[in-house]
Design an enzyme around this catalytic site. Structure first.
Site, PDB file in Angstrom:
ATOM      1  N   HIS A 133      43.916  30.041  35.969  1.00  0.00           N
ATOM      2  CA  HIS A 133      44.606  31.173  36.823  1.00  0.00           C
ATOM      3  C   HIS A 133      43.616  32.616  37.232  1.00  0.00           C
ATOM      4  CE1 HIS A 133      48.107  33.723  38.002  1.00  0.00           C
ATOM      5  NE2 HIS A 133      47.411  34.704  37.540  1.00  0.00           N
ATOM      6  N   GLU A 134      43.057  32.890  35.686  1.00  0.00           N
ATOM      7  CA  GLU A 134      42.097  34.118  35.798  1.00  0.00           C
ATOM      8  C   GLU A 134      41.021  33.867  36.442  1.00  0.00           C
ATOM      9  OE1 GLU A 134      44.047  36.505  35.600  1.00  0.00           O
ATOM     10  OE2 GLU A 134      45.756  36.402  34.092  1.00  0.00           O
ATOM     11  N   ILE A 135      40.449  32.728  36.173  1.00  0.00           N
ATOM     12  CA  ILE A 135      38.928  32.550  36.693  1.00  0.00           C
ATOM     13  C   ILE A 135      39.127  32.393  38.371  1.00  0.00           C
ATOM     14  CG2 ILE A 135      37.030  30.695  37.001  1.00  0.00           C
ATOM     15  CD1 ILE A 135      37.454  30.351  33.854  1.00  0.00           C
TER      16      ILE A 135
END
Length: 165
Positions: A133-135
């Site tokens: 999600h964050e990448i």
């Protein structure tokens, strides 16, 4: 250190690809501290520098089962399982709405710490989903883009309803 203003969806800065970090100094450490403070106040379990308008590849995660927060500089997924999981996701940039996203159940992530030392981490379940999600966010891909068109439409309608209140 300081709470930063969160960039709210649909701000186009959330669609930009973040730049790699090249300087591992006090400015970077202050950014990581500000990210942690801002994430906790939001509240959330993950945040990227683009969430506060800084186009750098910095992620902070603080998951319920972890001993404490962890900062990832220049993270990249170097291996992902074919096996998948489905978890509800949301964003501090789009508070109040979630959607079920399918992601790899396990990933291997290469990253640097705040001193610039390279590490590799194996993650599964929630941690694996958070990394992905964050990448994605660092790559300018907002989580709603992982939803089917029908589900994305429902999430967007729900978000618009919340924004009008």
């Amino acid at each position: 250190m300081a709470l930063r203003q969160i960039v709210m969806f649909p701000d186009q800065r959330l669609r930009l690809v973040a730049d790699s970090v090249t300087y591992f100094d006090e400015t970077l450490r202050s950014l990581a501290t500000d990210l942690l403070d801002t994430m906790r106040a939001a509240p959330g379990i993950g945040i990227t520098a683009p969430h506060i308008g800084v186009a750098q590849r910095v992620v902070v995660l603080e998951l319920p089962d972890a001993p404490g927060p962890q900062t990832y500089i220049n993270p990249e997924i170097i291996e992902a399982s074919k096996e998948t999981i489905r978890l509800d996701e949301g964003s501090i940039s789009m508070p109040g709405v979630t959607g079920t996203v399918e992601r790899s159940a396990r990933v291997r992530v290469r990253y640097q710490d705040l001193e610039g030392t390279e590490h590799v981490e194996e993650a599964e379940g929630l941690r694996a989903a958070c990394h992905q999600h964050e990448i994605d966010q660092l790559n300018g891909l907002f989580w709603t883009q992982r939803l089917s068109p029908l589900r994305r439409g429902k999430v967007m309608a729900q978000f618009e309803k919340l924004r009008r209140r």
